[in-house]
Scaffold this active site. Structure first.
Site, PDB file in Angstrom:
ATOM      1  N   LYS A 172      13.653   8.028  -5.608  1.00  0.00           N
ATOM      2  CA  LYS A 172      12.802   7.434  -6.766  1.00  0.00           C
ATOM      3  C   LYS A 172      13.431   6.914  -7.841  1.00  0.00           C
ATOM      4  O   LYS A 172      12.861   6.050  -8.262  1.00  0.00           O
ATOM      5  CB  LYS A 172      11.658   8.843  -7.147  1.00  0.00           C
ATOM      6  CG  LYS A 172      10.938   9.578  -5.898  1.00  0.00           C
ATOM      7  CD  LYS A 172      10.152   8.405  -5.406  1.00  0.00           C
ATOM      8  CE  LYS A 172       8.895   9.008  -4.281  1.00  0.00           C
ATOM      9  NZ  LYS A 172       7.996   7.957  -3.851  1.00  0.00           N
ATOM     10  N   TYR A 174      14.937  13.248  -2.413  1.00  0.00           N
ATOM     11  CA  TYR A 174      13.625  12.507  -3.088  1.00  0.00           C
ATOM     12  C   TYR A 174      14.142  12.301  -4.594  1.00  0.00           C
ATOM     13  O   TYR A 174      13.526  11.057  -4.814  1.00  0.00           O
ATOM     14  CB  TYR A 174      12.556  13.700  -3.188  1.00  0.00           C
ATOM     15  CG  TYR A 174      11.437  13.213  -3.644  1.00  0.00           C
ATOM     16  CD1 TYR A 174      10.586  12.682  -2.571  1.00  0.00           C
ATOM     17  CD2 TYR A 174      10.800  13.407  -4.785  1.00  0.00           C
ATOM     18  CE1 TYR A 174       8.932  12.454  -2.984  1.00  0.00           C
ATOM     19  CE2 TYR A 174       9.674  13.122  -5.448  1.00  0.00           C
ATOM     20  CZ  TYR A 174       8.522  12.493  -4.151  1.00  0.00           C
ATOM     21  OH  TYR A 174       7.550  11.804  -4.505  1.00  0.00           O
TER      22      TYR A 174
HETATM   23  N1  NAD Z   1       1.616  14.143  -4.310  1.00  0.00           N
HETATM   24  C1  NAD Z   1       2.708  14.042  -5.050  1.00  0.00           C
HETATM   25  O1  NAD Z   1       2.807  15.161  -5.803  1.00  0.00           O
HETATM   26  C2  NAD Z   1       3.289  12.940  -5.486  1.00  0.00           C
HETATM   27  C3  NAD Z   1       4.000  12.974  -6.770  1.00  0.00           C
HETATM   28  C4  NAD Z   1       4.658  11.945  -7.328  1.00  0.00           C
HETATM   29  C5  NAD Z   1       4.705  10.690  -6.389  1.00  0.00           C
HETATM   30  N2  NAD Z   1       4.072  10.828  -5.247  1.00  0.00           N
HETATM   31  C6  NAD Z   1       4.547   9.857  -4.241  1.00  0.00           C
HETATM   32  O2  NAD Z   1       3.212   9.035  -4.143  1.00  0.00           O
HETATM   33  C7  NAD Z   1       3.410   8.494  -2.890  1.00  0.00           C
HETATM   34  C8  NAD Z   1       2.161   9.114  -1.993  1.00  0.00           C
HETATM   35  O3  NAD Z   1       2.138  10.465  -1.733  1.00  0.00           O
HETATM   36  P1  NAD Z   1       0.925  11.017  -1.320  1.00  0.00           P
HETATM   37  O4  NAD Z   1       0.897  12.604  -2.013  1.00  0.00           O
HETATM   38  O5  NAD Z   1      -0.272  10.555  -1.139  1.00  0.00           O
HETATM   39  O6  NAD Z   1       1.507  11.686   0.236  1.00  0.00           O
HETATM   40  P2  NAD Z   1       0.550  11.695   1.493  1.00  0.00           P
HETATM   41  O7  NAD Z   1       1.686  12.656   2.466  1.00  0.00           O
HETATM   42  O8  NAD Z   1      -0.691  12.295   1.177  1.00  0.00           O
HETATM   43  O9  NAD Z   1       0.548  10.471   2.064  1.00  0.00           O
HETATM   44  C9  NAD Z   1       1.758   9.433   2.280  1.00  0.00           C
HETATM   45  C10 NAD Z   1       1.165   8.588   3.551  1.00  0.00           C
HETATM   46  O10 NAD Z   1       2.407   7.855   3.964  1.00  0.00           O
HETATM   47  C11 NAD Z   1       2.410   7.626   5.187  1.00  0.00           C
HETATM   48  N3  NAD Z   1       3.824   7.428   5.753  1.00  0.00           N
HETATM   49  C12 NAD Z   1       4.863   8.467   5.738  1.00  0.00           C
HETATM   50  N4  NAD Z   1       5.828   7.689   6.281  1.00  0.00           N
HETATM   51  C13 NAD Z   1       5.462   6.410   6.604  1.00  0.00           C
HETATM   52  C14 NAD Z   1       6.332   5.406   7.368  1.00  0.00           C
HETATM   53  N5  NAD Z   1       7.636   5.538   7.742  1.00  0.00           N
HETATM   54  N6  NAD Z   1       5.939   4.450   7.598  1.00  0.00           N
HETATM   55  C15 NAD Z   1       4.422   4.196   7.140  1.00  0.00           C
HETATM   56  N7  NAD Z   1       3.617   5.080   6.524  1.00  0.00           N
HETATM   57  C16 NAD Z   1       4.438   6.158   6.283  1.00  0.00           C
HETATM   58  C17 NAD Z   1       1.790   8.903   5.990  1.00  0.00           C
HETATM   59  O11 NAD Z   1       1.454   8.783   7.277  1.00  0.00           O
HETATM   60  C18 NAD Z   1       0.775   9.257   4.833  1.00  0.00           C
HETATM   61  O12 NAD Z   1      -0.478   8.520   5.185  1.00  0.00           O
HETATM   62  C19 NAD Z   1       4.787   8.837  -2.177  1.00  0.00           C
HETATM   63  O13 NAD Z   1       5.439   7.780  -2.266  1.00  0.00           O
HETATM   64  C20 NAD Z   1       5.027  10.147  -3.024  1.00  0.00           C
HETATM   65  O14 NAD Z   1       6.463  10.298  -3.048  1.00  0.00           O
HETATM   66  C21 NAD Z   1       3.363  11.963  -4.818  1.00  0.00           C
END
Ligand code: NAD
Length: 247
Positions: free
Chosen positions: A157, A153
């Protein structure tokens, strides 16, 4: 009164859940037309939950490198040339570095890094031609610090920040800005699964503001970067971490 995103078309990946869904809600409430993209076919109903008309859902697996071209072509055809791309699709597969399998390493890079790049490339082609664009890539605080069990991860990133800078440089004169947003833990399905229990409570105590972020707070930062007002902000990695990474 004109809303901030009236007349703007925003393609948002990962729009069925979490941060992507919050961004879709936030931009639609301010006048944008949303093209939601997700692996989950729940994205086909996402328009029904958004303010305004004309939203469109596309089911796509962004690990398939050819999906991005199809997604942008469909967005242009059904809704119009996108002004905004938010790359929020992402996964967090956590393992100690010695236990990471080739499959889990590759899957992480395929979704978080390659999916982000190929969407930006396909959108960038039409945006640079149009002379306007706002691309926002979800990175993470994991792009600038090490986190236990996050080797794939963190690598994915940090690489997203690297590609963000290059695209920002190459497309600046074409009116296209490219930025990364790096939240601490956000209380979505992904965030809650990765930071459950005592591990999460300890992490909260170590964040100066004493809590995790909400999806709407990330959406507000993304909305700024997606606005006309942010024309001078490009190639940045904006932290939204309650002060965690300053320590
Ligand atoms: N939640 C956290 O703590 C956090 C913190 C920092 C960064 N992020 C980043 O923010 C972004 C969103 O995270 P989130 O927490 O909303 O995650 P989430 O799991 O709630 O949503 C992610 C979405 O991406 C979709 N997805 C996954 N693989 C896919 C693929 N191969 N093709 C198309 N869609 C796909 C999933 O179906 C889901 O709807 C991510 O890139 C994550 O790394 C999240």
């Amino acid at each position: 009164m004109k809303a901030l995103f009236d007349g703007k078309i925003a393609v948002i990946t990962g729009a069925a859940n979490g941060i992507g869904n919050a961004v879709a809600q936030y931009l639609a409430a301010r006048g944008a037309t949303i093209v939601g993209v997700d692996l989950s076919d729940a994205v086909l109903q996402v328009g029904e939950t958004l303010e305004g008309d004309g939203h469109h859902g596309i089911v796509a697996d962004l690990t398939d490198a050819s999906a991005a071209e199809r997604v942008i072509a469909e967005a242009v055809d059904k809704v119009g040339t996108p002004h905004i791309l938010v790359n929020s699709a992402g996964i967090a597969l956590l393992d100690p570095a010695l236990d990471v399998t080739v499959e889990r390493w590759q899957k992480t890079l395929d979704v978080n890094l390659s999916g982000t790049f190929f969407m930006a490339k396909a959108a960038g082609a039409v945006m640079t031609k149009a002379g306007y664009g706002r691309i926002i890539n979800l990175a993470s605080q994991a792009s600038v610090i090490g986190l236990d069990q996050h080797v794939a991860y963190c690598a994915s990133k940090a690489a997203v920040v690297g590609l963000t800078r290059v695209l920002a440089m190459e497309w600046a004169r074409a009116g296209v800005t490219v930025n990364a947003v790096s939240p601490t833990v956000v209380e979505t399905a992904l965030g809650k699964a990765a930071w459950a229990g005592e591990k999460g409570e300890k992490a909260k105590r170590e964040i100066p503001v004493g809590r995790f972020a909400q999806p709407e707070e990330v959406a507000a930062m993304i909305a700024y970067l997606a606005s006309d007002d942010a024309a001078m902000v490009t190639g940045s990695n904006m932290l939204l971490d309650g002060g965690y990474t300053m320590i």
